[in-house]
Write an enzyme that holds these catalytic residues in place. Sequence first.
Site, PDB file in Angstrom:
ATOM      1  N   HIS A 102      31.905  37.655  31.137  1.00  0.00           N
ATOM      2  CA  HIS A 102      33.128  37.569  31.947  1.00  0.00           C
ATOM      3  C   HIS A 102      33.001  36.268  32.744  1.00  0.00           C
ATOM      4  O   HIS A 102      31.888  35.875  33.123  1.00  0.00           O
ATOM      5  CB  HIS A 102      33.227  38.692  32.982  1.00  0.00           C
ATOM      6  CG  HIS A 102      33.289  40.076  32.431  1.00  0.00           C
ATOM      7  ND1 HIS A 102      32.170  40.786  32.114  1.00  0.00           N
ATOM      8  CD2 HIS A 102      34.338  40.890  32.177  1.00  0.00           C
ATOM      9  CE1 HIS A 102      32.519  41.992  31.678  1.00  0.00           C
ATOM     10  NE2 HIS A 102      33.838  42.079  31.705  1.00  0.00           N
ATOM     11  N   ASP A 105      30.782  36.569  35.669  1.00  0.00           N
ATOM     12  CA  ASP A 105      29.339  36.787  35.447  1.00  0.00           C
ATOM     13  C   ASP A 105      28.609  35.457  35.433  1.00  0.00           C
ATOM     14  O   ASP A 105      27.518  35.342  36.000  1.00  0.00           O
ATOM     15  CB  ASP A 105      29.027  37.400  34.057  1.00  0.00           C
ATOM     16  CG  ASP A 105      29.783  38.655  33.743  1.00  0.00           C
ATOM     17  OD1 ASP A 105      30.086  39.405  34.667  1.00  0.00           O
ATOM     18  OD2 ASP A 105      30.063  38.876  32.543  1.00  0.00           O
TER      19      ASP A 105
END
Length: 437
Positions: A102, A105
Amino acid sequence: MTIYFPSVENQVAYEGAQSKNPLAYKYYDADRVVGGKTMKEILRFSVCYWHTFKGTGIDPFGWGEYHRPWDRSQDPMQRAFHTLEAAFELFQKLGVPYYCFHDRDIAPEGATFKESCDNLEKVVARAKEMQTATGVKLLWGTANLFSNPRYTHGGASNPDAHIHAYGAAQVKHALDATYELGGENYVFWGGREGYDTWLNTNMKHEREQIARFFHMVIDYAKRIGFTGQFLIEPKPKEPTKHQYDFDSATVLDFLREFDLIDHFKLNIEANHATLAGHTFEHELTVCSDAGKLGSIDANRGDYLLGWDTDQFPNDLAEITRAMLVVLKQGGLGSGGLNFDAKVRRGSVDTEDILHAHIGGMDIFAHALLIAQQILDDGEWDAILKKRYASYQTGVGQEIMNGTATLESLEAWVLQQEEPVVTSGQQELIENLFNSYH
Ligand code: XUL
Ligand code: CO
């Protein structure tokens, strides 16, 4: 340079089923050819960034406890760069060809939207260098439209147009990042795209907003030349009570309703399937039959717990059935097997991450060998074929080719005796299935 996974010096090696070395593959032999392709080409393993590198062990009753060595700097950007180093070290040591992330992240959210975008760009530039240096590729990218409190009431489905717009702007950058890194797919998991109470929800409005959002994404992808596969990942509940992307059938219906079907395939996660009251193989088959099985999030739930436990897969029979679906459709195309799975909260050592992935890769490799054996043997296929054989001739053939009518079938039935029920042979087939090792 810091070494984050010292228990493996170079790369986890294949040592065969007899090996007692816990840090060796017993079944995953990357270059072994199975049914005309190598294991590496068929399985297309991917490590997920969020659980493996950003997971802290937090749960509703306790805070994080892992304190990973790459996650200790006071500076969030330094932490991001250290994490990137740890990540590429693990990818290489495991010998996996892909990873997934993501946006939030790999790079920290900044104080403003602009700062978040700048952070992402900087980390993406470094990730690109590391991909080039190692040959590891991006299976898919995605945007996190669910963790930040601004998305409490949804991303694309949010009742506030400002937040819908914010989500769109964020996806624009996540798609840019995926494109820049040569991502082969882009995923939408509807994190908070759902609702908790009917009393405050205009469901029609929210579903239509999601569809408009997807149309904007497709238009933008065309403009920038992103040709990767878009994937939707169904999940029935959690975090919201009613997730709009409940299961494969619901998502396929949504895509057809809003003229999106040609632009998407599905990413099927095992634990989401079981949360929806289906088996993993059921969800895979619904997609595959529609020509829409694009990729897999490989994990499992727990029979006794009603939430998304995201454990590493280890049920050989379940994974064999999954591999049968994958092999029957000729592989996953641009998709792969992404371990959207986390070690248990009590597995506090970084070495536990190695054991988890080694086990997950081995169970899929073993299942692949068994599935290929089942297909080569042909007995299971023959049983299925025989079960439907009455549609090959006579009245069955007329039903199949559309020449039968209610009147013609009535006339035919009147000439026959009472039909005889034949056995479904479930026990025989289960025994046959268990006879392959
Ligand atoms: C959540 C989940 C996500 C998606 C990507 O249940 O599976 O991690 O895979 O957003
Ligand atoms: Co997932």
